[in-house]
Design a protein around this motif. Structure first.
Motif, PDB file in Angstrom:
ATOM      1  N   TYR A  33       9.891 -15.229   2.294  1.00 14.69           N
ATOM      2  CA  TYR A  33       8.861 -15.070   2.758  1.00 14.69           C
ATOM      3  C   TYR A  33       9.235 -16.178   4.058  1.00 14.69           C
ATOM      4  O   TYR A  33      10.193 -17.122   3.499  1.00 14.69           O
ATOM      5  CB  TYR A  33       7.716 -15.872   2.345  1.00 14.69           C
ATOM      6  CG  TYR A  33       7.530 -14.363   0.686  1.00 14.69           C
ATOM      7  CD1 TYR A  33       7.940 -14.843  -0.069  1.00 14.69           C
ATOM      8  CD2 TYR A  33       6.003 -14.195   1.096  1.00 14.69           C
ATOM      9  CE1 TYR A  33       7.214 -14.041  -1.179  1.00 14.69           C
ATOM     10  CE2 TYR A  33       5.970 -12.948  -0.223  1.00 14.69           C
ATOM     11  CZ  TYR A  33       6.626 -13.482  -0.976  1.00 14.69           C
ATOM     12  OH  TYR A  33       6.388 -12.788  -3.030  1.00 14.69           O
ATOM     13  N   TYR A  35       7.061 -18.862   5.792  1.00 15.75           N
ATOM     14  CA  TYR A  35       5.642 -19.350   6.855  1.00 15.75           C
ATOM     15  C   TYR A  35       5.818 -20.480   8.128  1.00 15.75           C
ATOM     16  O   TYR A  35       7.168 -21.137   7.699  1.00 15.75           O
ATOM     17  CB  TYR A  35       4.995 -19.729   5.603  1.00 15.75           C
ATOM     18  CG  TYR A  35       4.538 -18.712   4.550  1.00 15.75           C
ATOM     19  CD1 TYR A  35       5.311 -18.116   3.530  1.00 15.75           C
ATOM     20  CD2 TYR A  35       3.230 -18.549   5.239  1.00 15.75           C
ATOM     21  CE1 TYR A  35       5.247 -17.757   2.283  1.00 15.75           C
ATOM     22  CE2 TYR A  35       2.980 -18.077   3.695  1.00 15.75           C
ATOM     23  CZ  TYR A  35       3.560 -17.010   2.481  1.00 15.75           C
ATOM     24  OH  TYR A  35       3.213 -16.565   1.128  1.00 15.75           O
ATOM     25  N   GLN A  37       4.001 -23.455   8.951  1.00 14.76           N
ATOM     26  CA  GLN A  37       2.910 -24.880   8.552  1.00 14.76           C
ATOM     27  C   GLN A  37       2.452 -25.736   9.615  1.00 14.76           C
ATOM     28  O   GLN A  37       3.895 -26.323  10.138  1.00 14.76           O
ATOM     29  CB  GLN A  37       3.594 -25.084   7.741  1.00 14.76           C
ATOM     30  CG  GLN A  37       2.137 -26.331   7.137  1.00 14.76           C
ATOM     31  CD  GLN A  37       2.176 -26.528   5.875  1.00 14.76           C
ATOM     32  OE1 GLN A  37       3.357 -26.321   5.587  1.00 14.76           O
ATOM     33  NE2 GLN A  37       1.137 -27.113   4.809  1.00 14.76           N
ATOM     34  N   GLN A  41      -2.529 -27.967   8.457  1.00 14.70           N
ATOM     35  CA  GLN A  41      -2.816 -26.907   7.905  1.00 14.70           C
ATOM     36  C   GLN A  41      -2.560 -26.200   6.779  1.00 14.70           C
ATOM     37  O   GLN A  41      -0.835 -26.287   6.699  1.00 14.70           O
ATOM     38  CB  GLN A  41      -3.143 -25.524   9.173  1.00 14.70           C
ATOM     39  CG  GLN A  41      -3.615 -26.034  10.368  1.00 14.70           C
ATOM     40  CD  GLN A  41      -3.801 -24.510  11.149  1.00 14.70           C
ATOM     41  OE1 GLN A  41      -3.615 -23.775  11.415  1.00 14.70           O
ATOM     42  NE2 GLN A  41      -4.799 -25.480  12.690  1.00 14.70           N
ATOM     43  N   GLY A  42      -2.964 -24.496   5.607  1.00 14.07           N
ATOM     44  CA  GLY A  42      -2.466 -25.093   5.613  1.00 14.07           C
ATOM     45  C   GLY A  42      -0.471 -23.073   5.767  1.00 14.07           C
ATOM     46  O   GLY A  42      -0.906 -23.169   6.550  1.00 14.07           O
ATOM     47  N   PRO A  43       0.051 -22.464   5.043  1.00  8.56           N
ATOM     48  CA  PRO A  43       1.167 -22.002   5.453  1.00  8.56           C
ATOM     49  C   PRO A  43       0.449 -20.764   6.089  1.00  8.56           C
ATOM     50  O   PRO A  43      -0.207 -20.380   5.544  1.00  8.56           O
ATOM     51  CB  PRO A  43       1.751 -21.876   3.865  1.00  8.56           C
ATOM     52  CG  PRO A  43       1.848 -23.032   3.085  1.00  8.56           C
ATOM     53  CD  PRO A  43       0.476 -23.752   3.194  1.00  8.56           C
ATOM     54  N   LEU A  45       1.594 -16.920   6.725  1.00  8.37           N
ATOM     55  CA  LEU A  45       2.260 -15.677   6.846  1.00  8.37           C
ATOM     56  C   LEU A  45       3.228 -15.371   7.873  1.00  8.37           C
ATOM     57  O   LEU A  45       1.880 -14.702   8.864  1.00  8.37           O
ATOM     58  CB  LEU A  45       2.139 -14.683   5.760  1.00  8.37           C
ATOM     59  CG  LEU A  45       3.878 -13.514   5.280  1.00  8.37           C
ATOM     60  CD1 LEU A  45       4.734 -14.488   4.446  1.00  8.37           C
ATOM     61  CD2 LEU A  45       3.132 -12.522   4.669  1.00  8.37           C
ATOM     62  N   LEU A  91       8.813 -22.642   7.048  1.00  6.85           N
ATOM     63  CA  LEU A  91       9.261 -22.293   5.438  1.00  6.85           C
ATOM     64  C   LEU A  91       9.576 -21.397   5.253  1.00  6.85           C
ATOM     65  O   LEU A  91       9.063 -20.576   5.688  1.00  6.85           O
ATOM     66  CB  LEU A  91       7.888 -23.196   4.528  1.00  6.85           C
ATOM     67  CG  LEU A  91       7.093 -23.735   4.833  1.00  6.85           C
ATOM     68  CD1 LEU A  91       6.075 -24.312   4.239  1.00  6.85           C
ATOM     69  CD2 LEU A  91       8.192 -25.266   4.362  1.00  6.85           C
ATOM     70  N   PHE A 106       9.955 -22.553  -2.807  1.00  5.53           N
ATOM     71  CA  PHE A 106      10.451 -23.167  -1.072  1.00  5.53           C
ATOM     72  C   PHE A 106      11.009 -23.933  -0.859  1.00  5.53           C
ATOM     73  O   PHE A 106      12.039 -24.400  -2.038  1.00  5.53           O
ATOM     74  CB  PHE A 106       8.699 -23.982  -0.287  1.00  5.53           C
ATOM     75  CG  PHE A 106       7.239 -22.971  -0.164  1.00  5.53           C
ATOM     76  CD1 PHE A 106       6.407 -22.731  -1.438  1.00  5.53           C
ATOM     77  CD2 PHE A 106       7.392 -22.695   0.216  1.00  5.53           C
ATOM     78  CE1 PHE A 106       5.300 -22.358  -1.148  1.00  5.53           C
ATOM     79  CE2 PHE A 106       6.323 -22.286   1.016  1.00  5.53           C
ATOM     80  CZ  PHE A 106       5.184 -21.634  -0.247  1.00  5.53           C
ATOM     81  N   PRO A 108      13.364 -26.467   2.138  1.00  7.69           N
ATOM     82  CA  PRO A 108      12.707 -28.019   2.363  1.00  7.69           C
ATOM     83  C   PRO A 108      11.790 -27.749   3.369  1.00  7.69           C
ATOM     84  O   PRO A 108      11.360 -28.688   4.148  1.00  7.69           O
ATOM     85  CB  PRO A 108      14.002 -28.664   2.847  1.00  7.69           C
ATOM     86  CG  PRO A 108      15.208 -28.052   2.714  1.00  7.69           C
ATOM     87  CD  PRO A 108      14.466 -26.737   1.803  1.00  7.69           C
ATOM     88  N   ARG A 111      11.367 -29.043  10.875  1.00  4.40           N
ATOM     89  CA  ARG A 111      10.444 -28.992  11.460  1.00  4.40           C
ATOM     90  C   ARG A 111      10.807 -28.775  13.098  1.00  4.40           C
ATOM     91  O   ARG A 111      11.889 -29.909  13.158  1.00  4.40           O
ATOM     92  CB  ARG A 111      10.239 -30.441  10.427  1.00  4.40           C
ATOM     93  CG  ARG A 111       9.136 -30.972  11.827  1.00  4.40           C
ATOM     94  CD  ARG A 111       8.996 -32.710  11.288  1.00  4.40           C
ATOM     95  NE  ARG A 111       8.599 -32.661   9.666  1.00  4.40           N
ATOM     96  CZ  ARG A 111       7.680 -32.809   9.499  1.00  4.40           C
ATOM     97  NH1 ARG A 111       6.316 -32.395  10.407  1.00  4.40           N
ATOM     98  NH2 ARG A 111       7.261 -33.228   7.878  1.00  4.40           N
TER      99      ARG A 111
ATOM    100  N   GLU B  44       8.129 -30.622   1.459  1.00  2.00           N
ATOM    101  CA  GLU B  44       8.901 -29.366   0.815  1.00  2.00           C
ATOM    102  C   GLU B  44       7.656 -29.044   0.172  1.00  2.00           C
ATOM    103  O   GLU B  44       7.153 -29.943  -0.617  1.00  2.00           O
ATOM    104  CB  GLU B  44       9.698 -29.730   0.394  1.00  2.00           C
ATOM    105  CG  GLU B  44      10.711 -28.850  -0.990  1.00  2.00           C
ATOM    106  CD  GLU B  44      11.655 -29.190  -1.082  1.00  2.00           C
ATOM    107  OE1 GLU B  44      12.224 -30.162  -1.123  1.00  2.00           O
ATOM    108  OE2 GLU B  44      12.113 -28.617  -2.128  1.00  2.00           O
ATOM    109  N   PHE B  91      -2.778 -27.574  -2.394  1.00  2.00           N
ATOM    110  CA  PHE B  91      -2.484 -26.396  -1.894  1.00  2.00           C
ATOM    111  C   PHE B  91      -3.146 -25.297  -3.261  1.00  2.00           C
ATOM    112  O   PHE B  91      -1.880 -25.320  -4.093  1.00  2.00           O
ATOM    113  CB  PHE B  91      -1.956 -25.413  -0.801  1.00  2.00           C
ATOM    114  CG  PHE B  91      -1.636 -26.623   0.089  1.00  2.00           C
ATOM    115  CD1 PHE B  91      -0.714 -27.447   0.513  1.00  2.00           C
ATOM    116  CD2 PHE B  91      -2.353 -25.717   1.717  1.00  2.00           C
ATOM    117  CE1 PHE B  91      -0.501 -28.558   1.828  1.00  2.00           C
ATOM    118  CE2 PHE B  91      -2.561 -26.409   3.304  1.00  2.00           C
ATOM    119  CZ  PHE B  91      -1.374 -26.957   2.732  1.00  2.00           C
ATOM    120  N   GLY B 106      -5.174 -21.718   0.758  1.00  2.00           N
ATOM    121  CA  GLY B 106      -5.906 -22.750   1.742  1.00  2.00           C
ATOM    122  C   GLY B 106      -5.681 -23.436   1.995  1.00  2.00           C
ATOM    123  O   GLY B 106      -4.838 -23.201   2.722  1.00  2.00           O
TER     124      GLY B 106
END
Lengths: 115, 115
Positions: A33, A35, A37, A41-43, A45, A91, A106, A108, A111, B44, B91, B106
């Motif tokens: 996956y 993601y 982020q 906020q949350g990740p 997809l 991520l 996940f 690291p 950024r 992470e 999360f 979330g």
């Protein structure tokens, strides 16, 4: 057991430039996956691979983002051209499908700062 | 409708006290998994605990326990004996079997442990 590897850890680019991120999942994990982020906020997809096939890329901005997973192992996510709103942590995660809990592991993260 | 709802943007807890982080979920799939992840300031995502929809007992992992109330569709995380290192974003996530094992996250709860 080695974890999910990602590189680079940090990247600063100017808008309209291109950038690529690399991910190597945990050995034996068929599902990978990507993601995005955004701070606070949350990740979200972007794309999900099962082996080297795409399972879900419905939220991938395909006009500028692309991803591939050749040979069903490592993966590359590319942004071209980058926009200011692409500044986020990217991520990569992997999970073992075929039984068990399907825990997502996940890396690291990378950024990205777009100026 | 939101798949995962975390209603507490921020929480404070005194060191050595217990704290509960709330999570409710929405699914019609009888087979699903619930997860909690911790994200320190380093970025992470760290897996904490898992609960399967068919599990009869609440999951526990060291100081972490998951208060699973299936009829209410809630999966609250309980951290006992809080430590300063527990300060992080938390999360809640869900994986549904009938959506290709996609994960839903979330918006997170920021926990601060006060000495």
């Amino acid at each position: 057991e080695a974890g999910v590897a990602q590189s680079p850890r940090y990247k600063i680019i100017e808008k309209r430039q291109s950038v690529a991120f690399w991910c190597n999942p945990i050995s034996g994990h068929a599902t990978l996956y990507w993601y995005q982020q955004i701070l606070g906020q949350g990740p979200k997809l972007l794309i999900q691979f099962q082996n080297n096939g795409v399972v879900d890329d419905s939220q991938l901005p395909k006009d500028r983002f692309s991803a591939e997973r050749l040979k069903g192992v490592d993966s590359t996510l590319k942004i071209q051209p980058a926009k200011l709103e692409d500044s986020a942590v990217y991520l990569c995660a992997s999970s073992f499908q075929g039984g068990g809990t399907g825990i997502l592991y996940f890396g690291p993260g990378t950024r990205l700062t777009v100026t | 409708a939101q798949k995962i709802t975390q209603t507490q943007p921020g929480m404070f807890v005194q060191e050595k006290e217990a704290v509960t982080l709330d999570c409710t979920y929405d699914t019609s799939d009888p087979s699903y998994g619930l997860f909690w992840y911790k994200q320190p300031s380093s970025g992470e995502m760290i897996f904490l605990i898992y609960q399967g929809s068919y599990d009869q007992q609440n999951a526990t992992e060291g100081r972490y326990s998951l208060n699973f109330q299936k009829a209410r569709k809630s999966a609250n995380l309980v951290i006992s004996a809080s430590q300063l290192g527990d300060s992080a974003m938390y999360f809640c996530a869900m994986r549904e079997a009938n959506t290709g094992n996609q994960f839903y996250f979330g918006t997170g709860t920021s926990l601060t442990v006060i000495p």
